[in-house]
Design a protein around this motif. Structure first.
Motif, short mmCIF file in Angstrom:
data_model
loop_
_atom_site.label_atom_id
_atom_site.label_comp_id
_atom_site.label_asym_id
_atom_site.label_seq_id
_atom_site.Cartn_x
_atom_site.Cartn_y
_atom_site.Cartn_z
N PRO A 1 0.79 -1.23 0.00
CA PRO A 1 0.00 0.00 0.00
C PRO A 1 0.83 1.29 0.00
O PRO A 1 0.28 2.36 -0.13
N GLU A 2 2.15 1.18 0.17
CA GLU A 2 2.97 2.39 0.32
C GLU A 2 3.11 3.18 -0.96
O GLU A 2 3.21 4.40 -0.96
N GLY A 3 3.17 2.48 -2.08
CA GLY A 3 3.29 3.18 -3.35
C GLY A 3 4.67 3.76 -3.58
O GLY A 3 5.68 3.28 -3.06
N LEU A 4 4.70 4.82 -4.38
CA LEU A 4 5.93 5.43 -4.86
C LEU A 4 6.17 6.80 -4.23
O LEU A 4 5.24 7.42 -3.69
N VAL A 5 7.40 7.26 -4.33
CA VAL A 5 7.70 8.68 -4.13
C VAL A 5 7.71 9.31 -5.52
O VAL A 5 8.34 8.79 -6.43
N ARG A 6 7.02 10.42 -5.68
CA ARG A 6 6.89 11.05 -6.99
C ARG A 6 7.41 12.48 -6.93
O ARG A 6 6.98 13.27 -6.09
N VAL A 7 8.34 12.79 -7.82
CA VAL A 7 8.86 14.16 -7.91
C VAL A 7 8.70 14.64 -9.35
O VAL A 7 8.79 13.86 -10.29
N GLY A 8 8.43 15.89 -9.50
CA GLY A 8 8.21 16.43 -10.83
C GLY A 8 8.81 17.81 -11.00
O GLY A 8 8.94 18.58 -10.04
N CYS A 9 9.20 18.12 -12.22
CA CYS A 9 9.77 19.43 -12.55
C CYS A 9 8.68 20.33 -13.10
O CYS A 9 7.93 19.93 -13.98
N ALA A 10 8.61 21.53 -12.58
CA ALA A 10 7.67 22.54 -13.06
C ALA A 10 8.46 23.69 -13.69
O ALA A 10 9.69 23.69 -13.70
N CYS A 11 7.75 24.69 -14.18
CA CYS A 11 8.43 25.80 -14.84
C CYS A 11 9.35 26.54 -13.88
O CYS A 11 10.33 27.17 -14.32
N TYR A 12 9.07 26.46 -12.57
CA TYR A 12 9.86 27.19 -11.57
C TYR A 12 10.96 26.34 -10.94
O TYR A 12 11.69 26.80 -10.07
N THR A 13 11.10 25.09 -11.34
CA THR A 13 12.11 24.22 -10.75
C THR A 13 13.50 24.65 -11.20
O THR A 13 13.77 24.76 -12.40
N SER A 14 14.37 24.88 -10.24
CA SER A 14 15.73 25.33 -10.57
C SER A 14 16.70 24.16 -10.56
O SER A 14 16.46 23.12 -9.95
N ASP A 15 17.83 24.35 -11.23
CA ASP A 15 18.87 23.33 -11.23
C ASP A 15 19.39 23.10 -9.81
O ASP A 15 19.74 21.97 -9.44
N GLU A 16 19.46 24.14 -9.04
CA GLU A 16 19.93 24.02 -7.65
C GLU A 16 18.99 23.13 -6.85
O GLU A 16 19.44 22.32 -6.01
#
Length: 427
Positions: free
Chosen positions: A396-411
């Motif tokens: 039931p734990e599933g995944l960790v999900r991360v996503g890049c948006a227009c404001y996501t910086s390289d840092e």
């Protein structure tokens, strides 16, 4: 002079200046929002549009006084904005509370015409908003729901299984353009073509696709398409496209005095007017990301409604190039981190900028909690793509999900990589 879209977008720094949420501190860390697949942050121009409506134009529609006329105009303007966003006509743009509700409305309406021998086809990669409404028709109408399988190894649809399910009995194909759990981009063009080859209707769920790829419903030739403004920097409003003749022929649930003409015939009750105003502002925010120059080359503000579709095309192309580089960096670094397992298609395959993973011996809930302690906000669980998680054996734990948006910086990407590595390697 006619403004021309430039070949470059605004810099990440210029984009970030428009998002007050990015100034938030959490435990002395600047908040980094990697939860965009579940809902993006909101730029000032969107908030200003919502506030302006509520403060200066708030009224119900179609009455003979100024604020009502202004409300009518704001809603009509929003239909034109999303017409440009989807390459549709303004009278084919329907607003609603959320995509789940709109697909339920569509399923209820289409269900009235279906018989027990009829079939509906969907896939295992869907958000349950595009599964549960059709499952309800199995009980209510006795129809058959065929669900095409995903390949757990690649995170992609088994197209041969999908094609096998399309028969003369198929009446509706409900197909996700993008998988919100894995970032998979599906061959929706093939799905629409197959649906139409047997006389079936084609619904494209573009909630996880439209924020990253500029949709063209004319080129897609889908009968219906849905997306959500809050996934693309707007308020919590659903945007639903339908071919005009279908909107007016489908028996959508509505009150007796409500209009019969598209698009209002598919809108139940009083709409979220301030949300619609903000959603339209989100479209213009996208358009503003494209750098603008006059023919002489000088920069100056322009009317974003002028050639808005071209501005959107420039903005989307620039944003995809920016996020693709970040996803590649993220994927490559996490894939060589001991204890981290990535899911979904790799960066060299067309995909959305959504990356999902698990860390060995650490629950996804705890990973998200420990990321948050460093100011990195990521979502976790099944994201209502329950079938995907079950097929991957991660319930039931599933995944960790991360996503890049227009404001996501390289840092921020580097902070995320370093923190995931610290969690994975342990003390």
């Amino acid at each position: 002079m006619t403004p021309q879209p430039s070949t470059t977008t605004l810099s990440t720094e210029e984009i970030r200046e428009q998002f007050p949420a990015l100034l938030r501190l959490h435990k002395e860390y600047l908040a980094a929002y990697f939860d965009g697949a579940g809902g993006t942050q909101t730029p000032r121009v969107v908030v200003d549009a919502v506030a302006d409506y509520l403060l200066n134009h708030n009224a119900n529609t179609h009455w003979e006084y100024p604020t009502s006329h202004e409300t009518d105009s704001i809603i009509e303007s929003a239909r034109h904005a999303f017409g440009d966003f989807l390459n549709a006509s303004a009278n084919e743009i329907v607003f609603g509370p959320n995509t789940t509700t709109m697909i339920y409305h569509l399923s209820r309406a289409l269900g009235r015409t279906l018989a027990p021998d009829d079939e509906i086809v969907t896939t295992e990669l869907e958000h349950h908003a595009n599964i549960a409404p059709w499952q309800a028709l199995v009980k209510e109408r006795g129809v058959t729901l065929n669900v095409a399988q995903m390949d757990p190894e690649t995170g992609q649809l088994d197209l041969s299984d999908f094609e096998r399910m399309i028969t003369k009995k198929t009446k509706v194909v409900a197909f996700g353009a993008g998988c919100n759990a894995l970032g998979t981009v599906n061959d929706f063009r093939r799905a629409v073509k197959l649906a139409h080859s047997v006389g079936a209707l084609a619904l494209v769920d573009a909630v996880h696709y439209a924020p990253y790829f500029l949709c063209d419903v004319k080129e897609m030739n889908c009968d219906f398409l849905t997306c959500s403004a809050y996934k693309l920097y707007g308020p919590h409003v659903s945007v639903f496209y339908g071919k005009r003749d279908l909107l007016e022929s489908v028996d959508f649930p509505k009150l007796e005095p409500a209009p019969d003409a598209a698009p209002e015939c598919a809108e139940m009750g009083t709409q979220n007017h301030e949300g619609i105003a903000g959603a339209a502002a989100a479209v213009d925010f996208y358009a503003s990301i494209a750098g603008y120059r006059t023919a002489s080359g000088s920069d100056r503000p322009i009317d974003l409604t002028s050639n808005r579709r071209a501005h959107l095309q420039s903005a989307f192309a620039g944003l995809r190039a920016h996020s693709a580089r970040q996803v590649t960096r993220l994927w490559e670094e996490l894939s060589k981190t001991k204890g981290v397992t990535l899911y979904g298609p790799p960066p060299q395959v067309e995909r959305t900028p959504t990356v999902s993973f698990v860390i060995k011996n650490v629950s996804s809930t705890d990973v998200a909690r420990r990321l948050a302690a460093r100011g990195l906000f990521a979502s976790h669980g099944d994201f209502y793509a329950q079938t995907v998680i079950e097929r991957l054996g991660l319930a039931p734990e599933g995944l960790v999900r991360v996503g890049c948006a227009c404001y996501t910086s390289d840092e921020e990407i580097e902070r995320l990589i370093d923190t995931v590595r610290t969690i994975a390697l342990g003390p």
